[in-house]
Design an enzyme around this catalytic site. Structure first.
Site, PDB file in Angstrom:
ATOM      1  N   CYS A 183      46.765  34.543  41.827  1.00  0.00           N
ATOM      2  CA  CYS A 183      47.117  35.919  42.168  1.00  0.00           C
ATOM      3  C   CYS A 183      48.612  36.149  41.925  1.00  0.00           C
ATOM      4  O   CYS A 183      49.402  35.216  41.883  1.00  0.00           O
ATOM      5  CB  CYS A 183      46.731  36.242  43.618  1.00  0.00           C
ATOM      6  SG  CYS A 183      46.680  34.837  44.722  1.00  0.00           S
ATOM      7  N   ASN A 205      38.566  29.987  50.470  1.00  0.00           N
ATOM      8  CA  ASN A 205      39.500  30.318  49.408  1.00  0.00           C
ATOM      9  C   ASN A 205      40.577  31.234  49.986  1.00  0.00           C
ATOM     10  O   ASN A 205      40.286  32.223  50.643  1.00  0.00           O
ATOM     11  CB  ASN A 205      38.728  31.027  48.273  1.00  0.00           C
ATOM     12  CG  ASN A 205      39.585  31.313  47.052  1.00  0.00           C
ATOM     13  OD1 ASN A 205      40.250  32.325  46.977  1.00  0.00           O
ATOM     14  ND2 ASN A 205      39.559  30.407  46.087  1.00  0.00           N
TER      15      ASN A 205
HETATM   16  C1  LIG Z   1      32.872  38.477  40.751  1.00  0.00           C
HETATM   17  C2  LIG Z   1      33.817  37.327  40.844  1.00  0.00           C
HETATM   18  C3  LIG Z   1      34.718  37.246  41.907  1.00  0.00           C
HETATM   19  C4  LIG Z   1      35.609  36.183  42.023  1.00  0.00           C
HETATM   20  N1  LIG Z   1      36.458  36.111  43.078  1.00  0.00           N
HETATM   21  C5  LIG Z   1      37.296  35.036  43.210  1.00  0.00           C
HETATM   22  C6  LIG Z   1      38.137  34.891  44.343  1.00  0.00           C
HETATM   23  O1  LIG Z   1      38.136  35.700  45.254  1.00  0.00           O
HETATM   24  N2  LIG Z   1      38.963  33.797  44.410  1.00  0.00           N
HETATM   25  C7  LIG Z   1      38.976  32.860  43.414  1.00  0.00           C
HETATM   26  O2  LIG Z   1      39.715  31.880  43.508  1.00  0.00           O
HETATM   27  N3  LIG Z   1      38.173  32.960  42.346  1.00  0.00           N
HETATM   28  C8  LIG Z   1      37.341  34.021  42.219  1.00  0.00           C
HETATM   29  N4  LIG Z   1      36.503  34.111  41.121  1.00  0.00           N
HETATM   30  C9  LIG Z   1      36.491  33.026  40.128  1.00  0.00           C
HETATM   31  C10 LIG Z   1      35.334  32.060  40.414  1.00  0.00           C
HETATM   32  O3  LIG Z   1      35.521  31.413  41.662  1.00  0.00           O
HETATM   33  C11 LIG Z   1      35.234  30.991  39.319  1.00  0.00           C
HETATM   34  O4  LIG Z   1      36.425  30.235  39.306  1.00  0.00           O
HETATM   35  C12 LIG Z   1      35.023  31.620  37.974  1.00  0.00           C
HETATM   36  O5  LIG Z   1      34.047  32.609  38.069  1.00  0.00           O
HETATM   37  C13 LIG Z   1      34.639  30.586  36.905  1.00  0.00           C
HETATM   38  O6  LIG Z   1      33.376  30.042  37.119  1.00  0.00           O
HETATM   39  P1  LIG Z   1      32.031  30.562  36.357  1.00  0.00           P
HETATM   40  O7  LIG Z   1      32.281  30.464  34.893  1.00  0.00           O
HETATM   41  O8  LIG Z   1      30.965  29.640  36.833  1.00  0.00           O
HETATM   42  O9  LIG Z   1      31.839  31.960  36.780  1.00  0.00           O
HETATM   43  C14 LIG Z   1      35.614  35.184  41.002  1.00  0.00           C
HETATM   44  C15 LIG Z   1      34.708  35.264  39.936  1.00  0.00           C
HETATM   45  C16 LIG Z   1      33.815  36.307  39.833  1.00  0.00           C
HETATM   46  C17 LIG Z   1      32.858  36.371  38.662  1.00  0.00           C
END
Ligand SMILES: Cc1cc2nc3c(=O)[nH]c(=O)nc-3n(C[C@H](O)[C@H](O)[C@H](O)COP(=O)(O)O)c2cc1C
Ligand SMILES: Cc1cc2nc3c(=O)[nH]c(=O)nc-3n(C[C@H](O)[C@H](O)[C@H](O)COP(=O)(O)OP(=O)(O)OC[C@H]3O[C@@H](n4cnc5c(N)ncnc54)[C@H](O)[C@@H]3O)c2cc1C
Ligand SMILES: Cc1cc2nc3c(=O)[nH]c(=O)nc-3n(C[C@H](O)[C@H](O)[C@H](O)COP(=O)(O)OP(=O)(O)OC[C@H]3O[C@@H](n4cnc5c(N)ncnc54)[C@H](O)[C@@H]3O)c2cc1C
Ligand SMILES: Cc1cc2nc3c(=O)[nH]c(=O)nc-3n(C[C@H](O)[C@H](O)[C@H](O)COP(=O)(O)O)c2cc1C
Ligand code: FES
Ligand code: FES
Lengths: 256, 291, 291, 256
Positions: free
Chosen positions: B132, B101
């Protein structure tokens, strides 16, 4: 060295040791056989999906076939955990984190504030200790620790002497210890740190707390501000850190 | 509809399952590998990598709500060069493919990170995180403007030697148009979608506990929002759609596949269940009768 | 922050509480009045009224998900003239103020509905629902384009003899800009916000049970999304913000007030608890210590 | 005339009457004193907030101090309701809707398919009936109804005659009845409607089902397609309608 695992553990006993403070014993030879003092576990407080994270709790002591947790009921997760009954099957991941830097040849002084002393029993059982100082708001918040020398201090004077833990810290106690374990609320730990003269500070280790997503190092959620800038992960680089690692000012600003 | 097959070839690689571990919720895969939790994982998506090291946002970075999680990590990472030299070599033995990513503060930064990382042979592709803030152009997220998404996608495709997905944002703008723009810019897939903007305020103090105030919100209750967006986007683009968001059980994965997703990410669920990939796969096999 | 006072004057009217019953979840108030459920309600917002009668979408119009509700009602209503002549006279004795929710397929229709309804003295104002598709100009929701929101707001303000709020959509576009446009067009408040686009698919058939496929999704788990949007919008406009979405307990209302809302709507919770207004008010009083 | 109210009712008894079919009795003089046959109640299946809507269930019969529901476990809500225990306090709103258009001077023929017959007891107890036809897939799905004349038909022949309810509908039965109550799955009700000759159709009333938001007329979610276009609200204009009100074709297309 990854020794942690995610286990379905049986609850062996559950009882209220102080008002709102529960002791729960889990059966888990897997966890207890590798756990070190100061390490913690991540407990699933409920079946289903809510709450979406687990709850981190320090291992208070090892028992015959597993380990005991000692926790305060503060919110939804711990409320659910207070309802665990013997026979319940609960998912527990552990042991996690870096505990106290233990060397059996050293003598420890333990200083705990409030629930910070939950976890001390394991350390006392594992090392030589010259004393345990336990501070609490009142008699009903004094965490039980079995040790040779226990000094108790309460803010309202309802048990032990009246005052704060810092009042009991003396040059004599500090001098007798090779290592000093400090655990409690941030403000208490900072006060202790400030009370300890420079000369003894290199002996100090502090056990930190931070809101955790995972508990196993993958989410970067549990950062603790460290001296010189930047952060360390509470869950894998801690929860125990050398006292001088902590940037007390930024940590207090952070809140929890 | 017949039961969807659960193994698949994606970006030229064999995947044991459609389940990908979402960015930011599984590091670079190493910890989960050691915990034995990569069984059943189709792939791991790394946390965000930027050009320079970033220490991330001030704590607290996480705040649990009754039905979900707010995160304000702030793209904490050691920077592309450190990742290339120290992290990727250490995860070359993962039992499943790794996707990196990539985040940036300018169109150029995305391309720069990819240029650095392509020296490694460890990962199979990239996920470009356009949620971002576009610091170089005013601070709104790259992803809300299809024109900017196109430029990011084009810039990455000029340097990338591997496939890449553009991970879209649900917070403003038209996601379908952004997906089309990503495809036109050369993206090999789109990820639908990043976290929804959320906030929690302590009514007694009137303040947000999280310093940046607004944060990324995730919850299993958001599944219907993700299903709708996956369905809309997959009807508008020809590249594969990777879903991200809302998964908490095997049925959720099947629903997202039915909505048009080719791969399905799971993130927050890993906080409760680090071995969720295998659990989801087992649940799906039970439901579909696949062996 | 000191405890917020719970009674208030809004649009020149005394409200016994900040809690408004959201459009579409309490009819025109009559049924809940008869059930004794308007105690504690600051106001009732009517279901949407259009110029011509609309029979609404084909059933099923509702679909419960594990953690929320999808609705696809389709603005079913008997039309502005019928409302004026038959419904408003029947609800002139409600114990709380009534606001009429207005929908349309063109900028003109909003103004036309208001022109018809202003013959009645029963209601205290309007809520202009710009989440419906702008049929006259391509079908995207009015609310996603600030320019169109401005035109709707301006058209309504030219005919309205009473205050009105513009109810914004979270599905695409920039809600903060739309709020600013509504204010510039003459809106006396903005409502943040209408339902989030959602969908549920039966993975076995690959089909959406709801005929229109996508629908409006509501859930108590969406509260953090609404808090964030209320906070953003209330920092950008000077007119009062009415929140709508995510409320299931008194603490949620207090949180939305702390985020900047002047009034707080409750909708889906009424499906479980028709007397939610009074329950929320009691919970709030307990929390704030107000008598 | 609004007689409904939202009451916290005590569960008096709960038992499984057929595999997966539960009978639950609630104490509620308030509801039972005003309820009419064919009306329903909205039950909160759980405390807390999920699921976000209640569950509509027809009143099967009145009891000494309340009423009884008879329901099939089909999904999450009814699964929770099957776990109600005597003494539980459950929020129930009712009585709701327009029931059977009852005239004590008339003689009724009742035709029920599957769980459609849940609710018949109240009607049988309130009117003169010439017969009750109950159809089910098999013996273990035959809803118990106490009446003078009960004709049972099962698809697999495991109880009563083998076949569908329509096979039992005879000119003689129809002629003896002044009113005909039909309740069951849409396809069954349409088949019954089509089987009944024009001459008797004006006697027919059907009890409908639709996914409900509220149950008290405010959300417009429960629409049933009616002849001549448009919809009626199942919850307040129904659930019982004259048979000729229904647009069978559009209703079948709708699905549930
Ligand atoms: C603690 C945390 C950190 C995350 N960091 C990133 C990141 O660095 N880059 C990114 O594209 N998405 C990031 N996300 C988003 C996740 O990749 C994902 O798209 C999002 O959590 C939705 O999926 P979920 O409902 O299964 O959690 C983050 C999510 C969480 C909860
Ligand atoms: C490494 C570690 C060891 C701990 N050991 C103990 C112990 O032995 N005994 C004990 O009583 N408590 C201990 N705590 C604190 C304990 O984790 C919290 O009290 C608990 O998570 C509160 O959960 P809740 O749902 O009841 O509270 P809520 O306030 O409802 O929780 C809301 C969210 O905030 C988090 N949270 C709240 N307080 C804390 C906190 N102090 N630290 C970290 N996260 C928090 C919760 O995990 C949850 O995600 C420890 C914390 C850490 C990080
Ligand atoms: C007026 C009326 C009276 C009823 N009386 C009875 C009765 O006496 N006995 C009985 O067993 N059942 C009866 N039903 C059907 C009963 O309401 C459903 O079986 C029940 O709602 C299923 O809930 P669930 O959560 O277990 O199922 P799920 O399928 O998990 O429910 C998902 C959602 O769909 C709705 N739903 C599912 N099936 C139906 C249905 N058939 N009708 C309406 N909504 C549905 C649920 O309420 C819920 O909102 C009646 C329905 C209506 C409308
Ligand atoms: C069944 C239903 C019907 C609705 N109808 C309308 C409507 O006619 N006009 C409108 O502006 N909003 C309508 N809404 C949206 C609500 O007014 C409200 O904004 C939304 O439900 C969010 O609040 P909640 O989370 O408290 O439900 C409807 C919502 C539901 C659940
Ligand atoms: S809690 Fe996830 S990295 Fe520490
Ligand atoms: S269920 Fe709400 S109007 Fe009928």
């Amino acid at each position: 060295m990854q020794t942690a695992g995610d286990y379905v553990c049986t609850v062996l006993s559950s009882r209220q040791v102080l008002p709102g403070v529960f002791s729960v014993e889990f059966e888990s030879p897997e966890i207890s056989s590798v756990a070190l003092p100061g390490q913690f576990v991540q407990v699933e407080p409920s079946p289903g999906v809510f709450p979406v994270t687990r709850r981190p709790v320090t291992i208070n002591r090892l028992t015959e076939s597993g380990f005991e947790l000692l926790f305060d009921v503060v919110g939804r997760g711990t409320q659910l955990m207070a309802r665990f009954l013997p026979g319940d099957m609960v998912r527990v991941m552990g042991p996690l984190g870096k505990g106290w830097d233990v060397d059996q040849d050293k003598t420890w002084l333990l200083i705990g504030g409030g629930l910070g002393a939950a976890g001390f029993q394991f350390l006392v059982d594992s090392v030589r200790s010259s004393g345990v100082i336990i501070g609490a708001s009142g008699a009903d918040r004094v965490i039980p620790v079995q040790a040779q020398t226990v000094h108790i201090v309460t803010e309202d004077g309802s048990r032990g002497s009246r005052g704060l833990v810092t009042a009991l810290i003396s040059e004599e106690l500090l001098a007798r210890a090779d290592s000093i374990a400090v655990c409690g609320p941030v403000a208490m730990m900072e006060a202790v740190w400030n009370t300890i003269p420079e000369a003894h500070r290199s002996k100090v280790q502090v056990s930190t707390e931070s809101r955790m997503g995972c508990g196993w190092g993958v989410c970067d959620g549990c950062s603790i501000p460290v001296s010189g800038g930047g952060y360390r992960k509470c869950c894998v680089e801690g929860p125990v850190f050398p006292g001088d690692t902590i940037d007390w000012k930024r940590w207090k600003e952070a809140g929890l | 509809m017949s039961s969807p097959s659960l193994t698949r070839k994606f970006w030229g690689t064999e995947f044991v399952s459609p389940v990908m571990l979402a960015s930011g919720t599984s590091g670079f895969g190493e910890e989960l590998f050691k915990l034995g939790c990569l069984t059943g994982a189709g792939a791991v998506v790394s946390k965000a990598v930027t050009m320079k090291p970033r220490s991330g946002n001030p704590p607290p970075r996480l705040l649990e709500t009754p039905f979900g999680l707010l995160n304000s990590i702030g793209l904490a990472n050691p920077g592309a060069r450190y990742v290339l030299e120290n992290i990727l070599p250490a995860v070359s033995n993962l039992p499943c493919p790794l996707v990196i990513n990539v985040a940036g503060e300018s169109v150029q930064e995305f391309a720069d990170v990819v240029s650095v990382l392509k020296e490694s042979g460890v990962h199979i592709g990239y996920e470009i995180n356009v949620s971002c803030p576009n610091v170089a152009e005013g601070g709104a997220a790259f992803g809300v403007d299809p024109e900017v998404v196109f430029r990011v996608s084009e810039a990455v495709s000029q340097v990338a030697d591997r496939p890449f997905s553009v991970k879209l944002t649900p917070n403003g703008g038209d996601m379908v148009q952004a997906a089309v723009a990503a495809q036109q810019g050369g993206a090999s897939a789109v990820t639908v979608c990043n976290t929804f903007l959320g906030m929690m305020i302590d009514w007694k103090t009137g303040k947000s506990v999280i310093k940046r105030k607004v944060a990324g919100y995730t919850s299993p209750a958001l599944l219907p929002l993700v299903v709708a967006r996956v369905w809309q986007v997959s009807n508008a683009v020809s590249v594969p759609v990777i879903s991200s968001g809302g998964v908490s059980c095997g049925q959720d994965v099947l629903q997202l596949l039915a909505a048009g997703a080719e791969m399905v990410q799971v993130g927050t669920r890993l906080m409760r269940r680090p071995c969720a990939a295998g659990e989801l796969l087992d649940e799906m096999k039970k439901l579909t009768g696949e062996q």
